[in-house]
Scaffold this motif. Structure first.
Motif, PDB file in Angstrom:
ATOM      1  N   PRO A  84     -41.136  36.403 -80.886  1.00  0.00           N
ATOM      2  CA  PRO A  84     -40.977  34.991 -81.241  1.00  0.00           C
ATOM      3  C   PRO A  84     -41.694  34.665 -82.545  1.00  0.00           C
ATOM      4  N   GLU A 127     -41.810  32.486 -72.714  1.00  0.00           N
ATOM      5  CA  GLU A 127     -42.508  32.652 -73.991  1.00  0.00           C
ATOM      6  C   GLU A 127     -43.844  31.916 -73.971  1.00  0.00           C
ATOM      7  N   GLU A 172     -33.447  34.464 -73.203  1.00  0.00           N
ATOM      8  CA  GLU A 172     -34.598  33.822 -73.821  1.00  0.00           C
ATOM      9  C   GLU A 172     -34.912  32.476 -73.163  1.00  0.00           C
ATOM     10  N   LEU A 188     -37.400  37.325 -70.925  1.00  0.00           N
ATOM     11  CA  LEU A 188     -37.172  37.051 -72.350  1.00  0.00           C
ATOM     12  C   LEU A 188     -36.115  37.982 -72.935  1.00  0.00           C
ATOM     13  N   TYR A 198     -38.040  41.848 -78.466  1.00  0.00           N
ATOM     14  CA  TYR A 198     -38.192  40.403 -78.626  1.00  0.00           C
ATOM     15  C   TYR A 198     -39.484  40.121 -79.377  1.00  0.00           C
TER      16      TYR A 198
END
Length: 146
Positions: A135, A90, A85, A81, A133
């Protein structure tokens, strides 16, 4: 045929050139949130290492440790990730966290789940967390576990 010992030796004595770069390992933290825009989550480490292990537990883990194998997979997903990405990485992290979170006491006020990938580094004597990171949160009930 080459000697079996010559074939086995590289597996027994690892090469110091095995890793391209020595860098901090990413850590995955998660939080249950009240809403999709909530930023005041109580971030917890996902599957932290135990503080102590008995000698018997250490011996057992040398042979059988599926939870640790899955944790290593999550580290690989977290590294992917941060490098590039991917929806797969994820989703895999969300699924693993959701599977553990549903075993915890349910909190109806916090139906959203989020995770972040954190790198910990040392700045003098202090430890510094750097979020690499994070999300968008997902509704816990909508994450496919299994």
């Amino acid at each position: 045929m080459r000697s079996p010992l010559k074939l086995l030796l590289p597996a027994l004595i690892p090469s110091w050139n095995f890793f391209d770069v020595i860098a901090p390992s990413p850590r995955v933290e998660y939080a249950r949130l009240r809403s999709i825009g909530d930023t005041a989550g109580d971030w917890k480490p996902f599957r932290p290492r135990p503080q102590r292990l008995s000698p018997l537990e250490m011996l057992t883990r040398l042979v059988w440790n599926p939870c640790w194998n899955e944790s290593l997979f999550l580290v690989s997903c977290a590294e992917r990730l941060c490098d590039d990405e991917t929806a797969h990485s994820e989703s895999e992290i969300f699924k693993r966290i959701a599977a553990d979170v549903v075993r915890e006491p349910q909190d109806a006020e916090r139906p959203w789940l989020c995770f972040r990938v954190v790198f910990v580094s040392r700045a003098g004597e202090a430890l510094v967390d750097e979020v690499q990171y994070q999300p968008a949160p997902r509704r816990l009930a909508e994450i496919a576990v299994g």
